[in-house]
Design a protein around this motif. Structure first.
Motif, PDB file in Angstrom:
ATOM      1  N   ARG A 155      44.236  30.274  43.107  1.00 39.49           N
ATOM      2  CA  ARG A 155      43.103  29.744  43.856  1.00 39.49           C
ATOM      3  C   ARG A 155      41.922  30.713  43.900  1.00 39.49           C
ATOM      4  N   THR A 156      42.175  31.973  43.602  1.00 37.20           N
ATOM      5  CA  THR A 156      41.092  32.946  43.662  1.00 37.20           C
ATOM      6  C   THR A 156      40.708  33.533  42.307  1.00 37.20           C
ATOM      7  N   THR A 157      41.543  33.347  41.276  1.00 34.12           N
ATOM      8  CA  THR A 157      41.265  34.001  39.989  1.00 34.12           C
ATOM      9  C   THR A 157      41.453  33.102  38.780  1.00 34.12           C
ATOM     10  N   ASP A 158      41.642  31.816  38.954  1.00 31.42           N
ATOM     11  CA  ASP A 158      42.020  30.936  37.837  1.00 31.42           C
ATOM     12  C   ASP A 158      40.840  30.158  37.248  1.00 31.42           C
TER      13      ASP A 158
ATOM     14  N   ASP B  26      34.955  29.468  45.826  1.00 35.25           N
ATOM     15  CA  ASP B  26      33.670  30.128  45.660  1.00 35.25           C
ATOM     16  C   ASP B  26      33.612  31.321  46.609  1.00 35.25           C
ATOM     17  N   THR B  27      32.611  32.156  46.464  1.00 34.69           N
ATOM     18  CA  THR B  27      32.473  33.319  47.345  1.00 34.69           C
ATOM     19  C   THR B  27      32.288  32.849  48.784  1.00 34.69           C
ATOM     20  N   ILE B  28      32.608  33.727  49.711  1.00 33.56           N
ATOM     21  CA  ILE B  28      32.440  33.391  51.135  1.00 33.56           C
ATOM     22  C   ILE B  28      30.983  33.041  51.431  1.00 33.56           C
ATOM     23  N   GLY B  29      30.060  33.802  50.868  1.00 32.40           N
ATOM     24  CA  GLY B  29      28.638  33.516  51.081  1.00 32.40           C
ATOM     25  C   GLY B  29      28.263  32.118  50.631  1.00 32.40           C
TER      26      GLY B  29
END
Length: 107
Positions: A59-62, A68-71
């Motif tokens: 979910r964070t690197t695929d 998406d980024t927190i911002g």
């Protein structure tokens, strides 16, 4: 030699290298016999543990189906607030659902 599985199967082993044949050494320097079936069982456990959390990494690197980024997520939420879409029709909710659908949590 599958060092990770050996350590999982025999946590008392503290010294292990390729020159040993079917044994490792514990903290007192005593030989600890290593049995292949124990290593195989430990490898199965390690593989299952890795699979159980793989979805988090995916979910964070695929690639394209990652969070998406927190911002950017905060920007999505702000835009959704202004548009009155703090429900499943908002950009943020659609984005999160797409990532979770692409990388489901194993049951």
């Amino acid at each position: 030699m599958d060092f990770e599985a050996i350590i999982k199967a025999y946590p008392s082993i503290c010294t292990l290298d390729d020159s040993f044949v079917n044994y490792g050494l514990d903290t007192d320097g005593n030989k600890v016999s290593i049995v292949q079936s124990d290593i195989d069982a430990a490898r199965s456990t390690l593989d299952a543990e890795a699979l159980a959390v793989k979805y988090k990494t995916d979910r964070t690197t695929d690639g394209s189906t990652t969070y998406d980024t927190i911002g950017n997520q905060l920007d999505m939420l702000y835009a959704d607030m202004l548009a009155g879409k703090l429900d499943t029709t908002g950009t943020w909710a659609i984005h999160i659902k797409a990532v979770k659908d692409a990388n489901p949590k194993p049951s």
